[in-house]
Design an enzyme around this catalytic site. Sequence first.
Site, short mmCIF file in Angstrom:
data_model
loop_
_atom_site.label_atom_id
_atom_site.label_comp_id
_atom_site.label_asym_id
_atom_site.label_seq_id
_atom_site.Cartn_x
_atom_site.Cartn_y
_atom_site.Cartn_z
N GLU A 1 4.74 -9.62 15.98
CA GLU A 1 4.14 -10.11 17.23
C GLU A 1 4.45 -11.60 17.40
O GLU A 1 4.87 -12.06 18.45
CB GLU A 1 2.64 -9.87 17.16
CG GLU A 1 1.98 -9.77 18.49
CD GLU A 1 0.49 -9.50 18.34
OE1 GLU A 1 0.07 -8.99 17.28
OE2 GLU A 1 -0.24 -9.82 19.29
N ARG B 1 0.81 -1.22 0.00
CA ARG B 1 0.00 0.00 0.00
C ARG B 1 0.85 1.27 0.00
O ARG B 1 0.39 2.31 -0.45
CB ARG B 1 -1.00 -0.03 1.17
CG ARG B 1 -2.29 -0.72 0.78
CD ARG B 1 -3.16 -1.03 1.95
NE ARG B 1 -2.66 -2.18 2.67
CZ ARG B 1 -2.70 -2.33 3.98
NH1 ARG B 1 -3.21 -1.40 4.73
NH2 ARG B 1 -2.23 -3.42 4.54
P1 AMP Z 1 3.28 -1.42 11.69
O1 AMP Z 1 2.63 -2.00 12.89
O2 AMP Z 1 3.48 0.09 11.83
O3 AMP Z 1 4.54 -2.12 11.32
O4 AMP Z 1 2.23 -1.61 10.50
C1 AMP Z 1 2.47 -2.56 9.53
C2 AMP Z 1 1.67 -2.32 8.28
O5 AMP Z 1 0.36 -2.79 8.51
C3 AMP Z 1 1.56 -0.88 7.83
O6 AMP Z 1 2.38 -0.73 6.68
C4 AMP Z 1 0.12 -0.69 7.47
O7 AMP Z 1 -0.04 -0.70 6.06
C5 AMP Z 1 -0.59 -1.90 8.04
N1 AMP Z 1 -1.49 -1.59 9.16
C6 AMP Z 1 -1.23 -1.76 10.45
N2 AMP Z 1 -2.29 -1.44 11.21
C7 AMP Z 1 -3.25 -1.05 10.35
C8 AMP Z 1 -4.60 -0.58 10.51
N3 AMP Z 1 -5.19 -0.46 11.71
N4 AMP Z 1 -5.30 -0.26 9.39
C9 AMP Z 1 -4.73 -0.40 8.18
N5 AMP Z 1 -3.48 -0.84 7.96
C10 AMP Z 1 -2.74 -1.15 9.04
#
Ligand code: AMP
Length: 184
Positions: free
Chosen positions: A109, A72
């Site tokens: 996780e 994305r």
């Molecule tokens: P992170 O926890 O910051 O490593 O998030 C990992 C990836 O998951 C990010 O690049 C987002 O595209 C996706 N992501 C995480 N949480 C969400 C959420 N609540 N809604 C949409 N995409 C999410």
Amino acid sequence: MPPVAKVLHAGDPARMDLTQHLRDVPDFPKPGILFKDITPLLGNAAAMRETIARLSRMDFGKVDAIAAIESRGFLFGAPLAVQLGIGFVPIRKPGKLPWKTNRVEYALEYGTDTVEVHQDAVAKGQRVLLVDDVLATGGTMGAACKLIEACGATVAGCAFVIELDFLQGRKKLAGKQVQSVLHF
Ligand code: AMP
């Protein structure tokens, strides 16, 4: 001639409420996660144009290239690179890039994940702006920063469309300039 003050009208893109183009999907992809669905935003040209405009107005100093994270991140990183007139670098999951790669493994996780970039994608000393759709825990972006730095480039900053403030992802990006279009 005295300067003319800019008056914002209801139809001005700068006043557009981009949150109207996001959809909250509860319990996706697993129970307890409120997923920020960007597909309505992608489907609206005016909202996408304004999103890219707001990203392009963020100040990270000199930026030589945009790098974004599969998949994305690509949807915002590539048009932003075109808008800024600079190159785009894809950061991908393992095994997707055809040429020689550098890779960084990072903790999830449960288990680990890996991100890769072509070895010749960024040059030593370049300032690279990293882009993703959502900053959640910051694990993915943290790994992307390490990857770009392992290539000898400098991270100019990290830009997001959406930041989930309550997850404090920017703590994982300590020392980096972090900016987001929307905060929740
Ligand atoms: P992170 O926890 O910051 O490593 O998030 C990992 C990836 O998951 C990010 O690049 C987002 O595209 C996706 N992501 C995480 N949480 C969400 C959420 N609540 N809604 C949409 N995409 C999410």
